[in-house]
Motif scaffolding. Structure first.
Motif, PDB file in Angstrom:
ATOM      1  N   TYR A 147      57.442-131.431 -40.383  1.00 33.15           N
ATOM      2  CA  TYR A 147      56.617-131.442 -39.352  1.00 33.15           C
ATOM      3  C   TYR A 147      56.030-130.131 -39.030  1.00 33.15           C
ATOM      4  CZ  TYR A 147      58.202-135.920 -37.097  1.00 33.15           C
ATOM      5  OH  TYR A 147      58.117-137.206 -36.560  1.00 33.15           O
ATOM      6  N   ALA A 148      56.183-129.266 -39.946  1.00 32.45           N
ATOM      7  CA  ALA A 148      55.721-128.015 -39.930  1.00 32.45           C
ATOM      8  C   ALA A 148      54.155-127.973 -39.597  1.00 32.45           C
ATOM      9  CB  ALA A 148      55.917-126.991 -41.040  1.00 32.45           C
ATOM     10  N   TYR A 149      53.498-127.048 -38.627  1.00 30.82           N
ATOM     11  CA  TYR A 149      52.222-126.683 -38.676  1.00 30.82           C
ATOM     12  C   TYR A 149      51.899-125.083 -38.785  1.00 30.82           C
ATOM     13  CZ  TYR A 149      51.402-131.461 -36.698  1.00 30.82           C
ATOM     14  OH  TYR A 149      51.111-132.814 -36.406  1.00 30.82           O
ATOM     15  N   SER A 150      50.925-125.000 -39.508  1.00 27.79           N
ATOM     16  CA  SER A 150      50.223-123.570 -39.536  1.00 27.79           C
ATOM     17  C   SER A 150      49.904-123.197 -38.232  1.00 27.79           C
ATOM     18  CB  SER A 150      48.995-123.493 -40.565  1.00 27.79           C
ATOM     19  OG  SER A 150      49.391-123.926 -41.875  1.00 27.79           O
ATOM     20  N   GLY A 151      50.384-121.984 -37.889  1.00 28.78           N
ATOM     21  CA  GLY A 151      50.224-121.280 -36.701  1.00 28.78           C
ATOM     22  C   GLY A 151      51.124-121.542 -35.543  1.00 28.78           C
ATOM     23  N   ALA A 152      52.171-122.160 -35.774  1.00 24.09           N
ATOM     24  CA  ALA A 152      53.173-122.677 -34.947  1.00 24.09           C
ATOM     25  C   ALA A 152      53.907-121.479 -34.412  1.00 24.09           C
ATOM     26  CB  ALA A 152      53.966-123.638 -35.582  1.00 24.09           C
ATOM     27  N   LYS A 153      53.901-121.218 -33.027  1.00 23.82           N
ATOM     28  CA  LYS A 153      54.941-120.335 -32.295  1.00 23.82           C
ATOM     29  C   LYS A 153      56.084-121.069 -32.049  1.00 23.82           C
ATOM     30  CE  LYS A 153      51.387-118.011 -30.016  1.00 23.82           C
ATOM     31  NZ  LYS A 153      50.590-117.548 -28.331  1.00 23.82           N
ATOM     32  N   SER A 154      57.362-120.018 -31.822  1.00 24.69           N
ATOM     33  CA  SER A 154      58.572-120.436 -31.294  1.00 24.69           C
ATOM     34  C   SER A 154      58.642-121.626 -30.315  1.00 24.69           C
ATOM     35  CB  SER A 154      59.397-119.218 -31.238  1.00 24.69           C
ATOM     36  OG  SER A 154      59.243-118.677 -29.992  1.00 24.69           O
ATOM     37  N   GLY A 155      57.848-121.468 -29.252  1.00 27.56           N
ATOM     38  CA  GLY A 155      57.773-122.394 -28.286  1.00 27.56           C
ATOM     39  C   GLY A 155      56.818-123.660 -28.439  1.00 27.56           C
ATOM     40  N   PRO A 156      56.267-124.178 -27.587  1.00 25.10           N
ATOM     41  CA  PRO A 156      55.689-125.599 -27.623  1.00 25.10           C
ATOM     42  C   PRO A 156      54.098-125.480 -28.173  1.00 25.10           C
ATOM     43  CG  PRO A 156      55.664-124.998 -25.392  1.00 25.10           C
ATOM     44  CD  PRO A 156      56.484-123.836 -26.007  1.00 25.10           C
ATOM     45  N   GLY A 157      53.679-124.189 -28.040  1.00 18.18           N
ATOM     46  CA  GLY A 157      52.318-123.948 -28.505  1.00 18.18           C
ATOM     47  C   GLY A 157      52.075-123.424 -29.833  1.00 18.18           C
ATOM     48  N   ASN A 158      50.737-123.196 -30.210  1.00 22.60           N
ATOM     49  CA  ASN A 158      50.514-122.654 -31.593  1.00 22.60           C
ATOM     50  C   ASN A 158      49.455-121.452 -31.251  1.00 22.60           C
ATOM     51  OD1 ASN A 158      48.281-122.779 -33.709  1.00 22.60           O
ATOM     52  ND2 ASN A 158      49.571-124.203 -34.424  1.00 22.60           N
ATOM     53  N   PHE A 159      49.228-120.687 -32.289  1.00 19.16           N
ATOM     54  CA  PHE A 159      48.267-119.504 -32.055  1.00 19.16           C
ATOM     55  C   PHE A 159      46.754-119.897 -31.633  1.00 19.16           C
ATOM     56  CE2 PHE A 159      45.303-116.325 -33.850  1.00 19.16           C
ATOM     57  CZ  PHE A 159      46.167-114.960 -33.542  1.00 19.16           C
ATOM     58  N   TYR A 160      46.589-121.064 -31.850  1.00 18.20           N
ATOM     59  CA  TYR A 160      45.266-121.592 -31.355  1.00 18.20           C
ATOM     60  C   TYR A 160      45.477-122.576 -30.274  1.00 18.20           C
ATOM     61  CZ  TYR A 160      44.194-119.861 -36.109  1.00 18.20           C
ATOM     62  OH  TYR A 160      43.912-118.827 -37.020  1.00 18.20           O
ATOM     63  N   PHE A 161      46.452-123.077 -29.963  1.00 18.25           N
ATOM     64  CA  PHE A 161      46.584-124.003 -28.931  1.00 18.25           C
ATOM     65  C   PHE A 161      47.673-123.684 -28.005  1.00 18.25           C
ATOM     66  CE2 PHE A 161      45.469-126.157 -33.089  1.00 18.25           C
ATOM     67  CZ  PHE A 161      44.109-126.387 -33.050  1.00 18.25           C
ATOM     68  N   ASP A 162      47.661-124.061 -26.628  1.00 19.15           N
ATOM     69  CA  ASP A 162      48.639-123.641 -25.889  1.00 19.15           C
ATOM     70  C   ASP A 162      50.000-124.532 -25.870  1.00 19.15           C
ATOM     71  OD1 ASP A 162      47.266-121.324 -24.812  1.00 19.15           O
ATOM     72  OD2 ASP A 162      46.394-122.500 -23.333  1.00 19.15           O
ATOM     73  N   SER A 163      49.617-125.877 -25.992  1.00 12.43           N
ATOM     74  CA  SER A 163      50.755-126.824 -25.741  1.00 12.43           C
ATOM     75  C   SER A 163      51.002-127.847 -27.113  1.00 12.43           C
ATOM     76  CB  SER A 163      50.818-127.515 -24.521  1.00 12.43           C
ATOM     77  OG  SER A 163      49.524-128.149 -24.241  1.00 12.43           O
ATOM     78  N   PHE A 164      50.552-127.409 -28.165  1.00 10.40           N
ATOM     79  CA  PHE A 164      50.532-128.506 -29.509  1.00 10.40           C
ATOM     80  C   PHE A 164      50.906-127.670 -30.657  1.00 10.40           C
ATOM     81  CE2 PHE A 164      47.808-129.826 -32.769  1.00 10.40           C
ATOM     82  CZ  PHE A 164      48.400-131.115 -33.049  1.00 10.40           C
ATOM     83  N   SER A 165      51.748-128.360 -31.307  1.00 11.78           N
ATOM     84  CA  SER A 165      52.090-128.009 -32.584  1.00 11.78           C
ATOM     85  C   SER A 165      53.150-127.054 -32.962  1.00 11.78           C
ATOM     86  CB  SER A 165      50.973-127.937 -33.678  1.00 11.78           C
ATOM     87  OG  SER A 165      50.299-126.541 -33.451  1.00 11.78           O
TER      88      SER A 165
END
Length: 281
Positions: A79-97
């Protein structure tokens, strides 16, 4: 040759044979391997098995693929996504991946994990610090909540938690403006997060391992492994195929695939350490 000498030779051979037998790693039965993580763990959409990521940030296989092959798992889910943060968001998306989003997506279809799965959590948090977080508090809280969410659904199985990879010495940091300041800030934040992670997992009273005796829980410091693997490699510049004298073996001479992500040889050593730990259960 005296009888005593013959006895000593025989005893030495027998002792060595016995030691090999007694210390031979046990096989680890891997039915279903489930991985959560960020850019370090993303195997790209072209990977075998059930992959959910964006792209492979490596010049070869990444550690989950090596682990899957080494253990010969029946099923592989990443399930790993590049750019994933420790919470719900991503470096590029606030609430995804993000890591928590990955966990929620998986658990929405898997209310209870009772098939003795192997779950490996690459906790995330490094991307948070690149995004501007100036302290580790929120990242640590996110990690603690993530681990709790996973363990609440696992009635059996193995949970492996990986430390944050220290990227403060990566080529991207070394080449950045005010690199010394950035290097010190990242190094401090990652070290503090890993210190807190050790407490979350291994505390003698309230640690994850203590509170979940029905699970096999292991915390693995991948920084020690990565540092050892990089010792004889080029750590100042990333691998590039734009070279007139490039040969296939060149990928094994570079510690980094790009400015931030380690090369496949480092991933291989991380996978070997994970498998070694699993064989000790």
């Amino acid at each position: 040759m005296s009888n005593l000498l013959l006895f000593l030779i025989f005893f030495t051979i027998f002792a060595n044979f016995e030691a090999r037998i007694l210390h031979r790693p046990r096989d680890f039965r891997c039915g279903r391997l489930i991985v959560f993580g960020d850019s370090l763990s993303d195997d790209g959409v072209e990977a075998e098995g059930e992959s959910h990521g964006f792209l492979r940030n490596c010049n070869g296989k990444v550690w989950p693929e090596y682990v899957n092959a080494m253990l010969e798992c029946d099923r592989y889910v990443n399930y790993a996504y590049s750019g994933a943060k420790s919470g719900p968001g991503n470096f590029y998306f606030d609430s995804f991946s993000g890591i928590q989003w990955q966990i929620n997506q998986f658990l929405s279809n898997n209310k209870f994990l009772s098939d003795d799965p192997l779950v490996i959590l690459q906790t995330g948090g490094t991307i948070d610090f690149f995004g501007g977080d100036t302290n580790s508090t929120e990242v640590v809280e996110n990690i603690q909540q993530t681990i709790q969410n996973i363990t609440q659904t696992m009635s059996t199985g193995t949970l492996v938690i990986l430390s944050l990879l220290d990227v403060s010495n990566s080529p991207g940091v070394q080449a950045a403006e005010d690199s010394d300041i950035l290097q010190e800030r990242l190094g401090h934040l990652i070290a503090e997060t890993n210190r807190q992670l050790h407490h979350i997992v291994l505390d003698s009273d309230l640690g994850t391992r203590r509170l979940n005796p029905f699970l096999r829980v292991r915390l693995i410091d991948i920084n020690t492994v990565a540092l050892a693997a990089m010792q004889s490699l080029n750590t100042t510049e990333p691998f590039t195929h734009h070279s007139p004298d490039l040969i296939p073996q060149a990928i094994y001479k570079y510690a980094y695939h790009d400015l931030w992500n380690p090369s496949t040889i480092v991933h291989y050593h991380i996978a070997k350490e994970i498998v070694r730990n699993l064989q000790q259960f």
